[in-house]
Design a protein around this motif. Structure first.
Motif, PDB file in Angstrom:
ATOM      1  N   LEU A  93      44.301  50.211  47.847  1.00  0.00           N
ATOM      2  CA  LEU A  93      45.776  51.326  47.138  1.00  0.00           C
ATOM      3  C   LEU A  93      46.193  52.652  47.439  1.00  0.00           C
ATOM      4  O   LEU A  93      47.160  53.551  47.163  1.00  0.00           O
ATOM      5  CB  LEU A  93      46.355  50.531  45.720  1.00  0.00           C
ATOM      6  CG  LEU A  93      45.810  48.485  46.601  1.00  0.00           C
ATOM      7  CD1 LEU A  93      46.862  48.590  45.320  1.00  0.00           C
ATOM      8  CD2 LEU A  93      47.686  48.472  47.850  1.00  0.00           C
ATOM      9  N   ALA A  94      45.010  52.712  46.733  1.00  0.00           N
ATOM     10  CA  ALA A  94      44.124  55.011  46.561  1.00  0.00           C
ATOM     11  C   ALA A  94      44.673  55.235  47.605  1.00  0.00           C
ATOM     12  O   ALA A  94      44.590  56.800  47.501  1.00  0.00           O
ATOM     13  CB  ALA A  94      43.724  54.754  45.557  1.00  0.00           C
ATOM     14  N   GLY A  95      44.744  54.787  48.977  1.00  0.00           N
ATOM     15  CA  GLY A  95      44.091  55.586  50.223  1.00  0.00           C
ATOM     16  C   GLY A  95      43.100  55.965  50.369  1.00  0.00           C
ATOM     17  O   GLY A  95      42.260  56.588  51.159  1.00  0.00           O
ATOM     18  N   GLU A  96      41.893  55.705  49.445  1.00  0.00           N
ATOM     19  CA  GLU A  96      40.706  55.986  49.474  1.00  0.00           C
ATOM     20  C   GLU A  96      40.089  54.934  50.414  1.00  0.00           C
ATOM     21  O   GLU A  96      38.471  55.744  50.835  1.00  0.00           O
ATOM     22  CB  GLU A  96      39.730  56.033  48.109  1.00  0.00           C
ATOM     23  CG  GLU A  96      40.385  56.700  47.298  1.00  0.00           C
ATOM     24  CD  GLU A  96      39.900  56.296  45.860  1.00  0.00           C
ATOM     25  OE1 GLU A  96      39.247  55.537  46.019  1.00  0.00           O
ATOM     26  OE2 GLU A  96      40.593  56.582  45.226  1.00  0.00           O
ATOM     27  N   LYS A  97      40.345  53.668  50.862  1.00  0.00           N
ATOM     28  CA  LYS A  97      39.641  52.965  51.767  1.00  0.00           C
ATOM     29  C   LYS A  97      40.312  52.345  52.825  1.00  0.00           C
ATOM     30  O   LYS A  97      41.419  52.895  51.808  1.00  0.00           O
ATOM     31  CB  LYS A  97      38.498  52.197  51.051  1.00  0.00           C
ATOM     32  CG  LYS A  97      36.991  53.243  50.043  1.00  0.00           C
ATOM     33  CD  LYS A  97      36.297  53.511  51.397  1.00  0.00           C
ATOM     34  CE  LYS A  97      35.228  54.521  50.194  1.00  0.00           C
ATOM     35  NZ  LYS A  97      34.487  55.502  51.628  1.00  0.00           N
ATOM     36  N   PRO A 103      37.531  41.728  48.520  1.00  0.00           N
ATOM     37  CA  PRO A 103      37.838  42.052  47.069  1.00  0.00           C
ATOM     38  C   PRO A 103      38.800  42.393  46.477  1.00  0.00           C
ATOM     39  O   PRO A 103      39.268  43.877  46.339  1.00  0.00           O
ATOM     40  CB  PRO A 103      36.393  42.372  46.722  1.00  0.00           C
ATOM     41  CG  PRO A 103      36.150  43.299  47.492  1.00  0.00           C
ATOM     42  CD  PRO A 103      36.826  43.041  48.935  1.00  0.00           C
ATOM     43  N   GLY A 104      39.306  42.120  45.214  1.00  0.00           N
ATOM     44  CA  GLY A 104      40.069  42.589  44.024  1.00  0.00           C
ATOM     45  C   GLY A 104      39.249  42.957  43.413  1.00  0.00           C
ATOM     46  O   GLY A 104      38.179  43.560  43.451  1.00  0.00           O
ATOM     47  N   ALA A 105      40.338  43.527  41.917  1.00  0.00           N
ATOM     48  CA  ALA A 105      39.461  44.840  41.236  1.00  0.00           C
ATOM     49  C   ALA A 105      39.397  44.054  39.616  1.00  0.00           C
ATOM     50  O   ALA A 105      40.387  43.145  40.029  1.00  0.00           O
ATOM     51  CB  ALA A 105      40.233  45.823  40.582  1.00  0.00           C
ATOM     52  N   ALA A 106      38.899  43.901  38.955  1.00  0.00           N
ATOM     53  CA  ALA A 106      38.268  43.433  37.881  1.00  0.00           C
ATOM     54  C   ALA A 106      38.354  44.514  36.771  1.00  0.00           C
ATOM     55  O   ALA A 106      38.204  45.550  36.819  1.00  0.00           O
ATOM     56  CB  ALA A 106      36.966  42.387  37.978  1.00  0.00           C
ATOM     57  N   GLY A 107      39.209  44.800  35.928  1.00  0.00           N
ATOM     58  CA  GLY A 107      38.937  45.287  34.669  1.00  0.00           C
ATOM     59  C   GLY A 107      40.230  46.023  34.647  1.00  0.00           C
ATOM     60  O   GLY A 107      40.349  47.283  34.182  1.00  0.00           O
ATOM     61  N   ALA A 108      41.234  45.577  35.506  1.00  0.00           N
ATOM     62  CA  ALA A 108      42.027  47.172  36.224  1.00  0.00           C
ATOM     63  C   ALA A 108      43.614  46.577  35.650  1.00  0.00           C
ATOM     64  O   ALA A 108      44.544  46.466  36.814  1.00  0.00           O
ATOM     65  CB  ALA A 108      42.134  47.082  37.553  1.00  0.00           C
ATOM     66  N   PRO A 109      44.117  46.602  34.143  1.00  0.00           N
ATOM     67  CA  PRO A 109      45.595  46.086  34.349  1.00  0.00           C
ATOM     68  C   PRO A 109      46.903  46.726  34.839  1.00  0.00           C
ATOM     69  O   PRO A 109      47.778  46.009  35.143  1.00  0.00           O
ATOM     70  CB  PRO A 109      45.632  46.672  32.929  1.00  0.00           C
ATOM     71  CG  PRO A 109      44.913  47.481  32.246  1.00  0.00           C
ATOM     72  CD  PRO A 109      43.481  47.134  33.608  1.00  0.00           C
ATOM     73  N   GLU A 110      45.926  47.944  35.080  1.00  0.00           N
ATOM     74  CA  GLU A 110      47.302  49.162  36.625  1.00  0.00           C
ATOM     75  C   GLU A 110      47.737  48.470  37.031  1.00  0.00           C
ATOM     76  O   GLU A 110      48.759  48.624  37.675  1.00  0.00           O
ATOM     77  CB  GLU A 110      47.099  50.243  35.904  1.00  0.00           C
ATOM     78  CG  GLU A 110      45.993  50.684  36.671  1.00  0.00           C
ATOM     79  CD  GLU A 110      44.369  50.336  36.359  1.00  0.00           C
ATOM     80  OE1 GLU A 110      43.523  50.754  36.926  1.00  0.00           O
ATOM     81  OE2 GLU A 110      44.746  49.752  35.250  1.00  0.00           O
ATOM     82  N   LEU A 111      46.603  47.236  38.173  1.00  0.00           N
ATOM     83  CA  LEU A 111      47.359  46.764  38.886  1.00  0.00           C
ATOM     84  C   LEU A 111      47.781  45.113  38.938  1.00  0.00           C
ATOM     85  O   LEU A 111      47.995  44.938  39.871  1.00  0.00           O
ATOM     86  CB  LEU A 111      45.900  46.913  39.885  1.00  0.00           C
ATOM     87  CG  LEU A 111      44.766  47.808  40.854  1.00  0.00           C
ATOM     88  CD1 LEU A 111      43.727  47.347  41.572  1.00  0.00           C
ATOM     89  CD2 LEU A 111      46.413  48.790  40.816  1.00  0.00           C
ATOM     90  N   ARG A 167      53.660  49.938  46.547  1.00  0.00           N
ATOM     91  CA  ARG A 167      51.849  49.852  46.790  1.00  0.00           C
ATOM     92  C   ARG A 167      52.096  48.506  46.876  1.00  0.00           C
ATOM     93  O   ARG A 167      50.975  48.114  47.746  1.00  0.00           O
ATOM     94  CB  ARG A 167      51.268  50.322  45.185  1.00  0.00           C
ATOM     95  CG  ARG A 167      51.344  51.240  45.411  1.00  0.00           C
ATOM     96  CD  ARG A 167      50.454  51.936  44.241  1.00  0.00           C
ATOM     97  NE  ARG A 167      50.440  50.932  43.108  1.00  0.00           N
ATOM     98  CZ  ARG A 167      49.415  51.532  41.792  1.00  0.00           C
ATOM     99  NH1 ARG A 167      48.745  51.212  42.048  1.00  0.00           N
ATOM    100  NH2 ARG A 167      50.135  50.857  40.909  1.00  0.00           N
ATOM    101  N   ARG A 168      52.898  47.398  46.418  1.00  0.00           N
ATOM    102  CA  ARG A 168      53.169  46.699  47.261  1.00  0.00           C
ATOM    103  C   ARG A 168      52.963  45.893  48.757  1.00  0.00           C
ATOM    104  O   ARG A 168      52.618  45.052  48.957  1.00  0.00           O
ATOM    105  CB  ARG A 168      54.260  45.805  45.775  1.00  0.00           C
ATOM    106  CG  ARG A 168      54.105  44.043  46.364  1.00  0.00           C
ATOM    107  CD  ARG A 168      55.063  43.355  45.989  1.00  0.00           C
ATOM    108  NE  ARG A 168      55.237  43.642  44.406  1.00  0.00           N
ATOM    109  CZ  ARG A 168      56.184  44.184  43.894  1.00  0.00           C
ATOM    110  NH1 ARG A 168      56.989  44.297  44.066  1.00  0.00           N
ATOM    111  NH2 ARG A 168      56.388  44.621  42.562  1.00  0.00           N
ATOM    112  N   GLU A 169      53.926  47.156  49.249  1.00  0.00           N
ATOM    113  CA  GLU A 169      53.782  46.801  50.366  1.00  0.00           C
ATOM    114  C   GLU A 169      53.215  47.225  51.446  1.00  0.00           C
ATOM    115  O   GLU A 169      53.155  46.051  52.355  1.00  0.00           O
ATOM    116  CB  GLU A 169      55.315  47.932  51.076  1.00  0.00           C
ATOM    117  CG  GLU A 169      55.645  47.547  52.649  1.00  0.00           C
ATOM    118  CD  GLU A 169      57.619  48.369  52.721  1.00  0.00           C
ATOM    119  OE1 GLU A 169      57.550  48.917  53.969  1.00  0.00           O
ATOM    120  OE2 GLU A 169      57.643  48.571  51.842  1.00  0.00           O
TER     121      GLU A 169
END
Length: 304
Positions: free
Chosen positions: A101-105, A122-130, A137-139
């Protein structure tokens, strides 16, 4: 009779006929970003109305059970803020969807291989901003998942619990929506509320399929299932299918602590048997032999 599929022109929105097998975008809401980028992979979305019903554990073990039957499964951790499927599968991803989502990978760069033909996104753990993405970003997420793996037989998506916009949009992707509840009245109330909201949003293309988890007795599960079916039939005009029951099993907790699916840690446990029975209702392997090629387009079709 073989059904003809369609495709949608992304600029004009025109629906075109396509010979052969893929589901039609019109069936699932033409114009929706997840549909515009949809691959031919059948998509199961696992969701629940609230936390504490064993949803993620069920999604992980169901993916492994499907893989053990020979299906090539892509498992997506759609609970971006509190991802835990990597722990349940015993794998250790270096990157996750937050980097996509950050465009890094790219999606291909973050996937990891788990047991029994299962590939984890895999999703992210401990990332409330997501927990609640903006529309752009949802699209991006939905488009990325739409091309997750063209060679896979099944895409299994584990959502966050509840009725956030993110969960609703992931549910909209489903060819088959699997709603998880326990026999407790509160979890069934929340599950019913989620199904009602999905219907109001126009996100249901067919009735969801219900799995009762952590049931102490079969009678208890049957009573709860009938209650859900009655409410859905009377108030929503939906015929909810009972897909299966997973009994309460201490082996599941032991497997979680060992960071291993119960199907591999305790393959003869009651829960493992139940997961395999549900997987058998969802996917049948392609038979080998001279007719297998002609049947290949049906290999990942879920039972109605």
């Amino acid at each position: 009779m073989r059904r003809r599929a369609t495709s949608t022109d992304r600029k004009s929105g025109t629906v075109h006929l396509v010979p052969g097998g893929a589901p039609t975008p019109a069936e699932f809401g033409a114009g929706h970003p997840s549909q515009l980028s949809r691959s031919r992979v059948r998509t199961l979305v696992v969701t629940s109305g609230r936390d504490g019903v064993g949803k993620s554990n069920l999604a992980a073990n169901l993916a492994v059970a499907l893989g053990q039957r020979g299906a090539r499964v892509v498992l997506v951790d759609g609970d971006l803020a509190k991802a835990n499927l990597d722990l349940l599968l015993g794998v250790h991803p270096r990157w996750d969807l937050s980097h996509v989502l950050a465009g890094e990978k790219t999606l291909d760069q973050i996937v990891v291989h788990g047991p029994a033909h299962v590939t984890l996104v895999p999703g992210a753990a401990g990332a409330p901003e997501l927990a609640e993405l903006d529309d752009i970003r949802r699209e991006l997420l939905l488009r990325s998942l739409g091309i997750a793996d063209e060679s896979a037989d099944l895409l299994v998506v584990d959502t966050a619990s509840g009725m956030s916009r993110q969960t609703l949009e992931l549910c909209r992707m489903a060819h088959d929506l699997l709603v998880i509840a326990t026999p407790e009245m509160t979890t069934f109330s929340e599950a019913y509320g989620l199904v009602k909201r999905l219907q109001q949003e126009g996100a249901l293309t067919r009735a969801p399929r219900l799995i009762v988890n952590m049931a102490t007795t079969l009678e208890e599960a049957e009573e709860a299932t009938k209650r859900m079916q009655l409410f859905a039939r009377h108030f929503l005009r939906l015929e909810v299918e009972a897909l299966g029951t997973v009994p309460f099993d201490p082996s599941v907790g032991r497997a979680v602590r060992a960071q291993e699916p119960v199907l591999t840690a305790y393959p003869d446990s009651p829960a493992a048997v139940a997961y395999r029975e549900i997987a058998a209702r969802l996917w049948k392997p392609v038979p080998s032999g001279p007719d297998s090629e002609s049947l290949s387009e049906h290999s990942h079709r879920l039972e109605a």
